[in-house]
Design an enzyme around this catalytic site. Structure first.
Site, PDB file in Angstrom:
ATOM      1  N   HIS A  73       0.773  -1.334  -0.311  1.00 19.76           N
ATOM      2  CA  HIS A  73       0.512   0.167  -0.035  1.00 19.76           C
ATOM      3  C   HIS A  73       0.825   1.583   0.088  1.00 19.76           C
ATOM      4  O   HIS A  73       2.104   1.327   0.320  1.00 19.76           O
ATOM      5  CB  HIS A  73      -0.605   0.164   1.097  1.00 19.76           C
ATOM      6  CG  HIS A  73      -1.657  -1.204   0.914  1.00 19.76           C
ATOM      7  ND1 HIS A  73      -3.468  -1.061   2.059  1.00 19.76           N
ATOM      8  CD2 HIS A  73      -2.095  -1.986   0.406  1.00 19.76           C
ATOM      9  CE1 HIS A  73      -3.769  -1.539   1.393  1.00 19.76           C
ATOM     10  NE2 HIS A  73      -3.062  -2.915   1.045  1.00 19.76           N
ATOM     11  N   GLU A  75       1.082   4.029   1.890  1.00 18.46           N
ATOM     12  CA  GLU A  75       1.893   3.855   2.894  1.00 18.46           C
ATOM     13  C   GLU A  75       2.589   3.486   3.687  1.00 18.46           C
ATOM     14  O   GLU A  75       3.509   3.862   3.939  1.00 18.46           O
ATOM     15  CB  GLU A  75       0.123   3.882   3.823  1.00 18.46           C
ATOM     16  CG  GLU A  75      -0.571   4.705   4.272  1.00 18.46           C
ATOM     17  CD  GLU A  75      -1.913   4.507   3.084  1.00 18.46           C
ATOM     18  OE1 GLU A  75      -2.916   5.280   2.658  1.00 18.46           O
ATOM     19  OE2 GLU A  75      -1.734   3.776   2.322  1.00 18.46           O
ATOM     20  N   CYS A 103      -5.788   2.144   5.695  1.00 18.75           N
ATOM     21  CA  CYS A 103      -7.009   0.610   6.150  1.00 18.75           C
ATOM     22  C   CYS A 103      -6.006   0.947   6.936  1.00 18.75           C
ATOM     23  O   CYS A 103      -5.050   1.618   7.476  1.00 18.75           O
ATOM     24  CB  CYS A 103      -6.632  -0.176   5.112  1.00 18.75           C
ATOM     25  SG  CYS A 103      -4.864  -0.563   5.064  1.00 18.75           S
ATOM     26  N   CYS A 106      -2.432   0.051   6.828  1.00 20.93           N
ATOM     27  CA  CYS A 106      -1.284   1.373   7.356  1.00 20.93           C
ATOM     28  C   CYS A 106      -1.326   1.726   8.615  1.00 20.93           C
ATOM     29  O   CYS A 106      -0.409   2.760   8.559  1.00 20.93           O
ATOM     30  CB  CYS A 106      -1.797   2.053   5.849  1.00 20.93           C
ATOM     31  SG  CYS A 106      -1.586   0.780   4.118  1.00 20.93           S
TER      32      CYS A 106
END
Length: 182
Positions: A73, A75, A103, A106
């Protein structure tokens, strides 16, 4: 890496800056631009940066599909980049700017990195309305493990003790006593 640099503001310890500050706006705009770049390359529309003392020290775009890695992801990629550049895994002096609300994966990574502040654009609800499952995952984590959709099986006691032995070996090798975090 973008050459985004802003003079660090002198703020009292622990004070909060509103999202509308010029510094925040510049950095969140850059995270959103990274999300656009990800989308343009065929990825998912997420971008993130880590800023320390007004300087971008890590950036990431969603690379989940490209790398076939469910943890890639934006992040997480920004945290990995910052860790390499700063040569450390704790970023207690950093701010995460993300194109959308992180999410659970993250957000947890931000806590693990000790990020003290997070600024985001789109909300978890916005992301859910765009077809992503973040909100569902937050809901899953809020219910007791035995009621979640994923089965979580604990091993038998003998296996737990073997695993615990490895943990204790690590604790015994540390230079300082461990403070339990119960």
């Amino acid at each position: 890496m973008a050459q985004v640099q802003v003079e660090a503001l002198n703020r009292p310890e622990g004070s909060r800056v509103s999202y509308s500050s010029q510094e925040d706006q510049q950095f969140i705009d850059y995270a959103i631009e990274l999300s656009r770049r990800s989308l343009a390359k065929g990825g998912t529309p997420f971008g993130a940066i880590i800023v320390v003392n007004g300087i971008v020290v890590g950036e990431g775009q969603s690379r989940v599909v490209e790398l076939r890695d469910p943890t890639a992801h934006a992040e997480v990629m920004a945290l990995r980049d910052a860790g390499v550049r700063l040569e450390r895994h704790l970023i207690e002096d950093g701010v995460m700017y993300a194109s959308s609300e992180p999410c659970p994966l993250c957000l947890s990574a931000c806590y693990w990195a000790r990020i003290p502040r997070l600024v985001f654009g789109a909300t978890t609800r916005d992301v859910a309305e765009s077809g992503f499952e973040d909100l569902q995952f937050y809901r899953q984590l809020a219910v007791p493990a035995e009621r979640r959709s994923m089965v979580e099986d604990r091993s038998d006691e003998a296996t737990r003790l073997r695993s615990l032995d490895v943990l204790r070996s690590w604790v015994d090798a540390l230079p300082e006593p461990v403070v339990p975090k119960l």
